[in-house]
Scaffold this active site. Structure first.
Site, PDB file in Angstrom:
ATOM      1  N   LYS A  13     -11.522   0.784 -15.222  1.00 48.49           N
ATOM      2  CA  LYS A  13     -12.003  -0.539 -14.820  1.00 48.49           C
ATOM      3  C   LYS A  13     -12.431  -1.374 -16.034  1.00 48.49           C
ATOM      4  O   LYS A  13     -12.343  -2.605 -16.004  1.00 48.49           O
ATOM      5  CB  LYS A  13     -13.146  -0.398 -13.811  1.00 48.49           C
ATOM      6  N   ASN A  65      -5.637  -5.039  -6.211  1.00 54.64           N
ATOM      7  CA  ASN A  65      -6.802  -4.402  -5.583  1.00 54.64           C
ATOM      8  C   ASN A  65      -6.649  -2.888  -5.433  1.00 54.64           C
ATOM      9  O   ASN A  65      -7.658  -2.178  -5.370  1.00 54.64           O
ATOM     10  CB  ASN A  65      -7.024  -5.057  -4.202  1.00 54.64           C
ATOM     11  N   TYR A 119     -12.861   6.649 -14.017  1.00 48.24           N
ATOM     12  CA  TYR A 119     -12.862   5.391 -13.253  1.00 48.24           C
ATOM     13  C   TYR A 119     -13.429   4.250 -14.105  1.00 48.24           C
ATOM     14  O   TYR A 119     -12.868   3.153 -14.155  1.00 48.24           O
ATOM     15  CB  TYR A 119     -13.705   5.601 -11.995  1.00 48.24           C
ATOM     16  N   ASP A 137       4.085   2.604  -4.248  1.00 48.42           N
ATOM     17  CA  ASP A 137       3.073   3.125  -5.175  1.00 48.42           C
ATOM     18  C   ASP A 137       3.111   2.248  -6.427  1.00 48.42           C
ATOM     19  O   ASP A 137       4.134   2.204  -7.126  1.00 48.42           O
ATOM     20  CB  ASP A 137       3.440   4.580  -5.510  1.00 48.42           C
ATOM     21  N   ASP A 142       0.861  -1.198   0.000  1.00 50.68           N
ATOM     22  CA  ASP A 142       0.000   0.000   0.000  1.00 50.68           C
ATOM     23  C   ASP A 142       0.895   1.245   0.000  1.00 50.68           C
ATOM     24  O   ASP A 142       2.039   1.187   0.434  1.00 50.68           O
ATOM     25  CB  ASP A 142      -0.907   0.029   1.246  1.00 50.68           C
ATOM     26  N   LEU A 178     -18.184  14.980 -16.508  1.00 48.43           N
ATOM     27  CA  LEU A 178     -17.230  15.005 -17.624  1.00 48.43           C
ATOM     28  C   LEU A 178     -16.748  16.417 -17.942  1.00 48.43           C
ATOM     29  O   LEU A 178     -15.555  16.659 -18.117  1.00 48.43           O
ATOM     30  CB  LEU A 178     -17.891  14.368 -18.854  1.00 48.43           C
TER      31      LEU A 178
END
Ligand SMILES: NC(=O)c1ccc[n+]([C@@H]2O[C@H](COP(=O)([O-])OP(=O)(O)OC[C@H]3O[C@@H](n4cnc5c(N)ncnc54)[C@H](O)[C@@H]3O)[C@@H](O)[C@H]2O)c1
Length: 232
Positions: A145, A79, A141, A52, A32, A88
């Site tokens: 993903k 994760n 995001y 990082d 982390d 936007l």
């Protein structure tokens, strides 16, 4: 002994994944950027590396920590992730780039760096998101993903037969990430979940643990939605 490497393990879903995998007998390396990872690791008897995933130095530090372990990497859980939500027309380039760099670029870079060190029958599980289907305010995001799903499918072919690569796509799950959302928005989302509640980190951790285990040894390149049925 089998080593599981979990990124973003200091809190939330990553912490629950670490706890679940510890219960299944893995030796753990927790990653982390937050110093809280040291405390989490101490509580679980795990090794920790503060790094990082979006920087080359961070990747090097994680690989060095895996090399220093006496266990062989058998499971990588990508994760770690961030949100920088904005409509936007208000989203600046820095917010766009940071989310794609960490969620997508970091996860791919770490997989590429660790893949040659992973054992026969090993697995990678990527944390995608139901948001890849589209959410207002999550343009960056959602792209990160959705990209992770493309990467999952491509890497599943590239790393077979030694390593399987799959993804879990959680829906709205209780964590500090979602607590940052306005209460009205959270309420609206939870009310739209068919099973009638928000996900808990352990719901996601159980899906990750199963995909990473030998019980899923014939599952490769797949996306498992852990979202209470809200695939809309
Ligand atoms: N909570 C949800 O509803 C939800 C839904 C779908 C997908 N997800 C995904 O699940 C994962 C975990 O989510 P969460 O809710 O526990 O988030 P969280 O914000 O509570 O925890 C994320 C952790 O990742 C760490 N991290 C962030 N950037 C990092 C970096 N560059 N390098 C290393 N570590 C880094 C953070 O310090 C933090 O400890 C994320 O990938 C998220 O996108 C979450």
């Amino acid at each position: 002994m089998k080593l599981a490497i979990v990124t973003g393990a200091a809190r939330g879903i990553g912490l629950s994944i670490a706890e679940t995998l510890a219960g299944e007998g893995y030796q753990l390396l927790l990653v982390d950027v937050s110093e809280a990872v040291d405390e989490t690791a101490a509580a679980l008897g795990a090794a920790a590396v503060r790094a990082d995933i979006s920087s080359p130095e961070g990747i090097d530090a994680i690989v060095a920590a895996a090399d220093a372990s006496d266990a062989t990497p058998a499971l990588l859980v990508n994760n770690a992730g961030i949100t920088r939500d904005a409509l936007l027309r208000k989203m600046d380039e820095a917010a766009f780039r940071a989310v794609v760099r960490i969620n997508l670029g970091g996860s791919i870079a770490l997989t590429e760096a660790l893949a040659p060190k992973m054992c026969d029958g090993s697995a990678v599980v990527n944390l995608s998101s139901r948001a890849q289907l589209g959410n207002v305010g999550q343009f960056n995001y959602g792209i990160s993903k959705a990209g992770l799903i493309g990467a999952t499918r491509a890497l599943a072919l590239a790393l077979a037969p030694r390593t399987r690569v799959n993804a879990v796509a959680p829906g709205f799950t209780e964590s500090e990430m979602t607590l940052a959302m306005p209460e009205q928005v959270r309420e609206r989302i939870v009310n739209s979940i068919p099973v009638g509640r928000a996900g808990k980190p352990v719901d996601i951790a159980n899906a990750v643990a199963w995909l990473g285990s030998d019980k899923a040894s014939y599952i490769n390149g797949q996306i498992l939605y852990a979202c209470g049925g809200r695939t809309f």
